[in-house]
Scaffold this active site. Sequence first.
Site, PDB file in Angstrom:
ATOM      1  N   ASN A 131      -8.219  -0.933  13.677  1.00 45.92           N
ATOM      2  CA  ASN A 131      -9.595  -1.131  13.200  1.00 45.92           C
ATOM      3  C   ASN A 131      -9.734  -2.437  12.411  1.00 45.92           C
ATOM      4  OD1 ASN A 131      -8.121  -0.546  10.983  1.00 45.92           O
ATOM      5  ND2 ASN A 131      -9.222   1.310  10.385  1.00 45.92           N
ATOM      6  N   ASP A 149       0.838  -1.203   0.000  1.00 39.25           N
ATOM      7  CA  ASP A 149       0.000   0.000   0.000  1.00 39.25           C
ATOM      8  C   ASP A 149       0.871   1.251   0.000  1.00 39.25           C
ATOM      9  OD1 ASP A 149       0.986  -0.136   2.592  1.00 39.25           O
ATOM     10  OD2 ASP A 149      -0.948  -0.431   3.545  1.00 39.25           O
ATOM     11  N   GLU A 167      -9.924  -1.070   4.390  1.00 39.72           N
ATOM     12  CA  GLU A 167     -10.529  -0.502   5.587  1.00 39.72           C
ATOM     13  C   GLU A 167     -11.852  -1.210   5.920  1.00 39.72           C
ATOM     14  OE1 GLU A 167      -8.369   1.066   7.021  1.00 39.72           O
ATOM     15  OE2 GLU A 167      -8.061   3.120   6.398  1.00 39.72           O
ATOM     16  N   HIS A 214      -7.900  -3.294   9.796  1.00 40.47           N
ATOM     17  CA  HIS A 214      -7.591  -3.213   8.367  1.00 40.47           C
ATOM     18  C   HIS A 214      -6.352  -4.033   8.012  1.00 40.47           C
ATOM     19  CE1 HIS A 214      -4.788   0.640   8.354  1.00 40.47           C
ATOM     20  NE2 HIS A 214      -4.183  -0.407   8.888  1.00 40.47           N
TER      21      HIS A 214
HETATM   22  P1  PGA Z   1       1.635  -0.884  12.562  1.00 40.65           P
HETATM   23  O1  PGA Z   1       0.501  -0.804  11.473  1.00 40.65           O
HETATM   24  O2  PGA Z   1       2.501  -2.027  12.185  1.00 40.65           O
HETATM   25  O3  PGA Z   1       2.368   0.440  12.441  1.00 40.65           O
HETATM   26  O4  PGA Z   1       0.958  -1.079  13.879  1.00 40.65           O
HETATM   27  C1  PGA Z   1      -0.225  -1.951  11.170  1.00 40.65           C
HETATM   28  C2  PGA Z   1      -1.260  -1.649  10.132  1.00 40.65           C
HETATM   29  O5  PGA Z   1      -1.833  -0.549  10.138  1.00 40.65           O
HETATM   30  O6  PGA Z   1      -1.532  -2.538   9.315  1.00 40.65           O
END
Ligand code: PGA
Length: 250
Positions: free
Chosen positions: A136, A67, A143, A138
């Site tokens: 959340n 992404d 999302e 995702h």
């Molecule tokens: P993080 O993000 O590794 O910075 O906790 C995880 C994500 O948003 O998929």
Amino acid sequence: MNIHVYPNDLEASAKAAGLIIEQVRNKPDSLFSLAAGSTPLKTFSLLVEAVRQGKADFDQCRFASLDEWVGLDGSVQGSCRQTMNDHFFRLVGILDKNIRFFDGKSEDLTRECADMDSFIEGNGRIDMLLLGIGLNGHLGFNEPGVNPDLYSHVTELDPITKQVSVKYFDPPQAVASGITLGLRHVMEARTVILLASGSHKAEIVRSAFHDQGSPTERIPASLLREHPNFHLCLDQSAAEQLITTNAKGD
Ligand code: PGA
């Protein structure tokens, strides 16, 4: 679903790194997609160490971005591209021709999605995907409420994603949308690893993966319960509520 729980983040990261090293040994020209974010950084360090010790070789592999933040140049501190370059690709000398990044600054994001889909299709499908999980639920920028039938797409960011995003950027960046591989890429990947660590992830890990839960696109990560070759690698803190809930059977 294979659940691996380790006493600490380093051991969970070592499990993820071990699966990646095994993959590249079995198939030296594997197609990988590796999440940026904070969670995989220890895994990347372990992979870099393995390359330096001659225990892994990624020279024939190809890599597809998971992404990117729309509007950000890939050189911006905190962009997914910069994170991958600084923590893995540049450190092990992956050639640019073997990496397909999303360009978050492209003026034609539809084209950007189509190009990524063609790149992946041209390589068969993703052999191994390394994911984190958002607070959340995702995956990448898939999302809550995402259409599970999508391949690459552009999406408005969930309020929680925007809130969490501030930790990545210094100076701050205003982010409103993201470009991401879709859940179809995730579900079609031959092997998926999801790594989560820390007590702040415990609640979403429980919501997504506890025994009595059903997969729902409202918690995109929960769809991985139906993936045929899925490894959930957790440290004790991230697993805490999952273990309690599953043990109680409620
Ligand atoms: P993080 O993000 O590794 O910075 O906790 C995880 C994500 O948003 O998929």
